[in-house]
Design an enzyme around this catalytic site. Structure first.
Site, PDB file in Angstrom:
ATOM      1  N   TRP A  44     -20.335  16.467 -15.779  1.00 21.17           N
ATOM      2  CA  TRP A  44     -21.539  16.855 -16.509  1.00 21.17           C
ATOM      3  C   TRP A  44     -21.909  15.887 -17.620  1.00 21.17           C
ATOM      4  O   TRP A  44     -22.999  15.961 -18.182  1.00 21.17           O
ATOM      5  CB  TRP A  44     -21.348  18.250 -17.149  1.00 21.17           C
ATOM      6  CG  TRP A  44     -20.029  18.359 -17.847  1.00 21.17           C
ATOM      7  CD1 TRP A  44     -18.886  18.888 -17.329  1.00 21.17           C
ATOM      8  CD2 TRP A  44     -19.682  17.873 -19.150  1.00 21.17           C
ATOM      9  NE1 TRP A  44     -17.843  18.770 -18.221  1.00 21.17           N
ATOM     10  CE2 TRP A  44     -18.317  18.156 -19.355  1.00 21.17           C
ATOM     11  CE3 TRP A  44     -20.392  17.233 -20.177  1.00 21.17           C
ATOM     12  CZ2 TRP A  44     -17.639  17.807 -20.531  1.00 21.17           C
ATOM     13  CZ3 TRP A  44     -19.722  16.892 -21.332  1.00 21.17           C
ATOM     14  CH2 TRP A  44     -18.367  17.178 -21.506  1.00 21.17           C
ATOM     15  N   ASN A  45     -20.986  14.982 -17.994  1.00 21.19           N
ATOM     16  CA  ASN A  45     -21.223  14.231 -19.238  1.00 21.19           C
ATOM     17  C   ASN A  45     -22.338  13.195 -19.118  1.00 21.19           C
ATOM     18  O   ASN A  45     -23.063  12.949 -20.075  1.00 21.19           O
ATOM     19  CB  ASN A  45     -19.921  13.615 -19.752  1.00 21.19           C
ATOM     20  CG  ASN A  45     -19.288  12.658 -18.771  1.00 21.19           C
ATOM     21  OD1 ASN A  45     -19.505  12.759 -17.566  1.00 21.19           O
ATOM     22  ND2 ASN A  45     -18.497  11.743 -19.275  1.00 21.19           N
ATOM     23  N   LYS A  73     -22.167  18.126  -5.486  1.00 21.21           N
ATOM     24  CA  LYS A  73     -21.846  19.271  -6.335  1.00 21.21           C
ATOM     25  C   LYS A  73     -21.896  18.832  -7.792  1.00 21.21           C
ATOM     26  O   LYS A  73     -20.991  18.174  -8.296  1.00 21.21           O
ATOM     27  CB  LYS A  73     -20.458  19.843  -6.027  1.00 21.21           C
ATOM     28  CG  LYS A  73     -20.239  21.133  -6.814  1.00 21.21           C
ATOM     29  CD  LYS A  73     -18.835  21.273  -7.322  1.00 21.21           C
ATOM     30  CE  LYS A  73     -18.705  22.395  -8.324  1.00 21.21           C
ATOM     31  NZ  LYS A  73     -19.411  22.168  -9.590  1.00 21.21           N
ATOM     32  N   PRO A  74     -22.997  19.192  -8.472  1.00 19.04           N
ATOM     33  CA  PRO A  74     -23.027  18.884  -9.898  1.00 19.04           C
ATOM     34  C   PRO A  74     -22.051  19.806 -10.606  1.00 19.04           C
ATOM     35  O   PRO A  74     -21.691  20.859 -10.077  1.00 19.04           O
ATOM     36  CB  PRO A  74     -24.469  19.217 -10.306  1.00 19.04           C
ATOM     37  CG  PRO A  74     -24.949  20.205  -9.306  1.00 19.04           C
ATOM     38  CD  PRO A  74     -24.168  19.968  -8.033  1.00 19.04           C
ATOM     39  N   GLY A 114     -14.258  13.262 -12.615  1.00 19.31           N
ATOM     40  CA  GLY A 114     -13.840  14.362 -13.470  1.00 19.31           C
ATOM     41  C   GLY A 114     -12.516  14.063 -14.132  1.00 19.31           C
ATOM     42  O   GLY A 114     -12.141  12.899 -14.309  1.00 19.31           O
ATOM     43  N   GLU A 146     -12.733   8.973  -9.916  1.00 18.14           N
ATOM     44  CA  GLU A 146     -13.098   8.311 -11.179  1.00 18.14           C
ATOM     45  C   GLU A 146     -12.738   9.302 -12.271  1.00 18.14           C
ATOM     46  O   GLU A 146     -13.427  10.315 -12.454  1.00 18.14           O
ATOM     47  CB  GLU A 146     -14.608   8.042 -11.218  1.00 18.14           C
ATOM     48  CG  GLU A 146     -15.139   7.187 -10.082  1.00 18.14           C
ATOM     49  CD  GLU A 146     -15.114   5.704 -10.405  1.00 18.14           C
ATOM     50  OE1 GLU A 146     -14.495   5.317 -11.407  1.00 18.14           O
ATOM     51  OE2 GLU A 146     -15.701   4.938  -9.630  1.00 18.14           O
ATOM     52  N   LEU A 147     -11.674   9.012 -13.025  1.00 17.87           N
ATOM     53  CA  LEU A 147     -11.138  10.036 -13.928  1.00 17.87           C
ATOM     54  C   LEU A 147     -11.242   9.631 -15.401  1.00 17.87           C
ATOM     55  O   LEU A 147     -11.910   8.676 -15.737  1.00 17.87           O
ATOM     56  CB  LEU A 147      -9.689  10.326 -13.527  1.00 17.87           C
ATOM     57  CG  LEU A 147      -9.481  10.607 -12.024  1.00 17.87           C
ATOM     58  CD1 LEU A 147      -8.016  10.845 -11.725  1.00 17.87           C
ATOM     59  CD2 LEU A 147     -10.327  11.781 -11.558  1.00 17.87           C
ATOM     60  N   CYS A 184     -16.455   8.910 -20.386  1.00 17.25           N
ATOM     61  CA  CYS A 184     -15.155   8.556 -19.795  1.00 17.25           C
ATOM     62  C   CYS A 184     -14.610   7.314 -20.460  1.00 17.25           C
ATOM     63  O   CYS A 184     -13.402   7.176 -20.628  1.00 17.25           O
ATOM     64  CB  CYS A 184     -15.281   8.356 -18.296  1.00 17.25           C
ATOM     65  SG  CYS A 184     -16.609   7.254 -17.834  1.00 17.25           S
ATOM     66  N   GLU A 237      -6.588  12.681 -23.684  1.00 17.77           N
ATOM     67  CA  GLU A 237      -8.033  12.477 -23.815  1.00 17.77           C
ATOM     68  C   GLU A 237      -8.623  13.544 -24.741  1.00 17.77           C
ATOM     69  O   GLU A 237      -8.378  14.734 -24.547  1.00 17.77           O
ATOM     70  CB  GLU A 237      -8.692  12.562 -22.432  1.00 17.77           C
ATOM     71  CG  GLU A 237     -10.125  12.091 -22.437  1.00 17.77           C
ATOM     72  CD  GLU A 237     -10.766  12.102 -21.049  1.00 17.77           C
ATOM     73  OE1 GLU A 237     -10.457  13.003 -20.250  1.00 17.77           O
ATOM     74  OE2 GLU A 237     -11.591  11.211 -20.774  1.00 17.77           O
TER      75      GLU A 237
HETATM   76  P1  NDP Z   1     -13.453  18.494 -14.338  1.00 18.25           P
HETATM   77  O1  NDP Z   1     -12.295  17.841 -13.695  1.00 18.25           O
HETATM   78  O2  NDP Z   1     -13.234  19.763 -15.047  1.00 18.25           O
HETATM   79  O3  NDP Z   1     -14.615  18.769 -13.285  1.00 18.25           O
HETATM   80  C1  NDP Z   1     -15.172  17.755 -12.484  1.00 18.25           C
HETATM   81  C2  NDP Z   1     -15.857  18.394 -11.295  1.00 18.25           C
HETATM   82  O4  NDP Z   1     -14.896  19.054 -10.466  1.00 18.25           O
HETATM   83  C3  NDP Z   1     -16.865  19.460 -11.673  1.00 18.25           C
HETATM   84  O5  NDP Z   1     -17.944  19.435 -10.780  1.00 18.25           O
HETATM   85  C4  NDP Z   1     -16.058  20.729 -11.507  1.00 18.25           C
HETATM   86  O6  NDP Z   1     -16.859  21.872 -11.342  1.00 18.25           O
HETATM   87  C5  NDP Z   1     -15.263  20.407 -10.279  1.00 18.25           C
HETATM   88  N1  NDP Z   1     -14.049  21.195 -10.085  1.00 18.25           N
HETATM   89  C6  NDP Z   1     -13.374  21.962 -10.981  1.00 18.25           C
HETATM   90  N2  NDP Z   1     -12.282  22.515 -10.398  1.00 18.25           N
HETATM   91  C7  NDP Z   1     -12.240  22.064  -9.136  1.00 18.25           C
HETATM   92  C8  NDP Z   1     -11.349  22.258  -8.032  1.00 18.25           C
HETATM   93  N3  NDP Z   1     -10.267  23.018  -8.125  1.00 18.25           N
HETATM   94  N4  NDP Z   1     -11.615  21.644  -6.867  1.00 18.25           N
HETATM   95  C9  NDP Z   1     -12.701  20.837  -6.740  1.00 18.25           C
HETATM   96  N5  NDP Z   1     -13.587  20.629  -7.738  1.00 18.25           N
HETATM   97  C10 NDP Z   1     -13.364  21.225  -8.928  1.00 18.25           C
HETATM   98  O7  NDP Z   1     -14.058  17.396 -15.308  1.00 18.25           O
HETATM   99  P2  NDP Z   1     -15.307  17.550 -16.300  1.00 18.25           P
HETATM  100  O8  NDP Z   1     -16.515  17.994 -15.581  1.00 18.25           O
HETATM  101  O9  NDP Z   1     -14.884  18.286 -17.484  1.00 18.25           O
HETATM  102  O10 NDP Z   1     -15.564  16.035 -16.659  1.00 18.25           O
HETATM  103  C11 NDP Z   1     -14.935  15.425 -17.706  1.00 18.25           C
HETATM  104  C12 NDP Z   1     -13.884  14.477 -17.213  1.00 18.25           C
HETATM  105  O11 NDP Z   1     -14.473  13.532 -16.327  1.00 18.25           O
HETATM  106  C13 NDP Z   1     -13.287  13.643 -18.324  1.00 18.25           C
HETATM  107  O12 NDP Z   1     -11.906  13.517 -18.128  1.00 18.25           O
HETATM  108  C14 NDP Z   1     -13.990  12.313 -18.165  1.00 18.25           C
HETATM  109  O13 NDP Z   1     -13.293  11.239 -18.748  1.00 18.25           O
HETATM  110  C15 NDP Z   1     -14.107  12.205 -16.684  1.00 18.25           C
HETATM  111  N6  NDP Z   1     -15.145  11.265 -16.278  1.00 18.25           N
HETATM  112  C16 NDP Z   1     -14.784  10.090 -15.678  1.00 18.25           C
HETATM  113  C17 NDP Z   1     -15.738   9.146 -15.342  1.00 18.25           C
HETATM  114  C18 NDP Z   1     -15.361   7.841 -14.706  1.00 18.25           C
HETATM  115  O14 NDP Z   1     -16.248   7.163 -14.214  1.00 18.25           O
HETATM  116  N7  NDP Z   1     -14.099   7.434 -14.697  1.00 18.25           N
HETATM  117  C19 NDP Z   1     -17.162   9.385 -15.618  1.00 18.25           C
HETATM  118  C20 NDP Z   1     -17.430  10.658 -16.236  1.00 18.25           C
HETATM  119  C21 NDP Z   1     -16.446  11.553 -16.543  1.00 18.25           C
HETATM  120  P3  NDP Z   1     -17.308  22.720 -12.633  1.00 18.25           P
HETATM  121  O15 NDP Z   1     -17.699  21.761 -13.701  1.00 18.25           O
HETATM  122  O16 NDP Z   1     -18.459  23.492 -12.131  1.00 18.25           O
HETATM  123  O17 NDP Z   1     -16.122  23.510 -13.038  1.00 18.25           O
END
Ligand code: NDP
Length: 455
Positions: A129-130, A153-154, A204, A226-227, A261, A358
């Protein structure tokens, strides 16, 4: 599913979540539509992508309003995000023909050896979402350019933006059933992992990413994660303008409320510059306005997710208990909205959570170091590996340091920066796989080797 405005804590709207049956139908529809899209000439796919890009630009204002309403991102930063997304699409569309067209690798009178970049098929794109436009574009634009269909899936915190993106693809002339959204919480993402996609592209957290990788492993299809990161930044003793460096690096730490991120998450400063740097850093951050993200001139809005407030409080409490000094903030904001005061901590150590985990919020630890060796040792002391940054008058010195850091990106005299022309990738807990650049265009393809005997 309720969509909550993080500024007012009021409900914006309620959306109907997908379920197993609706997801299955969407998966089937994508699967039916994809072969015809793959068969269309690349030039035609590029035209649709460019139309989507133009629609983003034309609709920037209303799209920014929607993004700000559901994430709390200051309006100016929402506009910046859309500007950057259009620039990224330009690079990807302009370079698609170069990197996605067939390549003849060797040719003799008898045989031609050729690579064809075939699309994967139907991919699942689970997004964060960020920066929903930026991290979304990194995946779905090259995926579509390469001839794939996408189930997007947003995050539940950026669902309205996800629906806007789906609407704009339709308006751009993308045939029906090539880009569909999966609406819902994390449990919907979990359902996607059980379904048969031809590739999984996740953005995420490390925690969810590790789960995604495990779930997908047995399918033997491409998976990219991409974490997050705990990105270090080092200010050496030879920088000319410490005030300018403090201002630039403070922005690297606090832009988007630290919810990037590649936010700067740990700062190391040479002891001879330390006092001046900290003073200038505090002055700079204190000059930035906090308020409603719709008010022009506001730099700090609310966090997007309420849960992160407790994470930040715990990090600050842990740091204070272990001897850190709180120079600014350290607490939630008062009144409505998920506000956290911009927080600067000094006297921090590597044992504190704030220097290890983080933060993903407006909290930064600044540590004094004696020399480059100590800075390098501190920078390397992490499970993450997304970016690392060095501020120095000497490029040789900076590159010598950056070569020793196991991260996907190295910055000299800059930070918190992404270029469409360069690979975006993490190492270790920051994930694996590449988006952007030539490698990010080809990440959505299976290269097929053709050995073509002419006689
Ligand atoms: P999350 O890991 O909480 O969620 C990421 C996505 O996964 C969301 O769409 C979420 O849905 C979904 N999700 C949650 N649980 C599951 C599951 N069990 N199985 C499959 N999908 C699932 O991360 P955030 O959304 O909080 O994002 C922040 C993180 O992302 C930070 O760590 C950030 O650094 C990283 N990030 C990395 C980037 C990169 O390019 N390296 C870029 C941007 C962010 P829902 O949100 O609806 O729960």
């Amino acid at each position: 599913m309720e969509v909550i405005n993080p500024t007012t804590e009021e409900r914006i709207t309620t959306l109907t979540e997908d379920n197993e049956a609706t997801l299955q139908k969407k998966r089937d529809r994508l699967s039916m539509a994809q072969p015809a899209w793959q068969a269309r000439p690349l030039a035609e796919r590029i035209t649709v992508v460019k139309k989507f890009r133009d629609l983003l630009a034309v609709n920037r204002e209303p799209l920014s309003q929607v993004l700000t309403s559901e994430t709390g991102k200051p309006l100016a930063q929402s506009r910046n995000e859309i500007n950057s997304a259009t620039a990224r699409i330009d690079w990807l569309a302009d370079n698609a023909a170069k990197y996605l067209s067939d390549e003849i690798m060797q040719e003799t009178p008898d045989i031609e050896e050729r690579i064809a970049y075939e699309p994967l098929g139907v991919i699942a794109n689970i997004s964060a979402w960020n920066y929903p436009y930026l991290v979304g574009v990194n995946v779905f634009v090259p995926a579509l350019l390469a001839g794939n269909a996408v189930l997007y899936k947003p995050s539940e915190y950026a669902s309205l933006t996800g629906l806007e993106i789906e609407r704009l693809w339709k308006e751009a002339g993308l045939e029906k059933d090539l880009f569909l959204t999966a609406i819902g919480t994390g449990s919907i993402g979990a359902l996607l992992l059980e379904m048969p996609f031809d590739g999984y592209f996740f953005t995420g957290s490390y925690k969810t990413g590790a789960h995604v990788y495990k779930q997908v492993a047995a399918k033997m299809v491409p998976c990219q994660c991409e974490l997050g990161g705990k990105d270090p930044l080092y200010v050496t003793d030879d920088v000319a303008d410490i005030t300018a460096v403090a201002a630039a690096t403070a922005d690297g730490a606090f832009y988007n409320n630290g919810q990037s991120c590649c936010s700067v998450e740990r700062i190391y400063v040479h002891e001879s510059m330390y006092e001046q740097y900290v003073d200038a850093f505090v002055k700079e951050v204190s000059s930035w306005k906090t308020g409603a993200p719709t008010t022009e001139g506001v730099y700090f809005g609310p966090l997007t997710r309420k849960e992160q407030l407790a994470v930040l409080e715990a990090q600050v409490a842990d740091a204070v208990q272990k001897g850190a000094r709180v120079l600014t903030g350290g607490k939630r904001g008062e009144g409505k909205g998920y506000y956290f005061q911009p927080t600067i901590l000094t006297d921090v150590t590597a044992a504190m959570q704030v220097m290890r985990e983080e933060s993903f919020g407006p909290v930064i630890g600044i540590m004094k170091v004696k020399n480059d060796e100590e800075a390098i040792a501190q920078m390397k002391d992490t499970e993450y590996g997304l970016t690392a940054s060095v501020y120095s008058a000497s490029r040789t010195r900076a590159e010598h340091i950056l070569r020793q850091i196991n991260a996907g990106t190295g910055y000299w005299n800059c930070c918190d920066r992404v270029s469409a022309a360069l690979p975006w990738s993490g190492r270790n807990h920051s994930g694996f796989g590449t988006t952007l650049s030539h490698a990010g265009l080809r990440a959505f393809t299976n290269p097929k080797a053709y050995h073509l005997r002419k006689v």
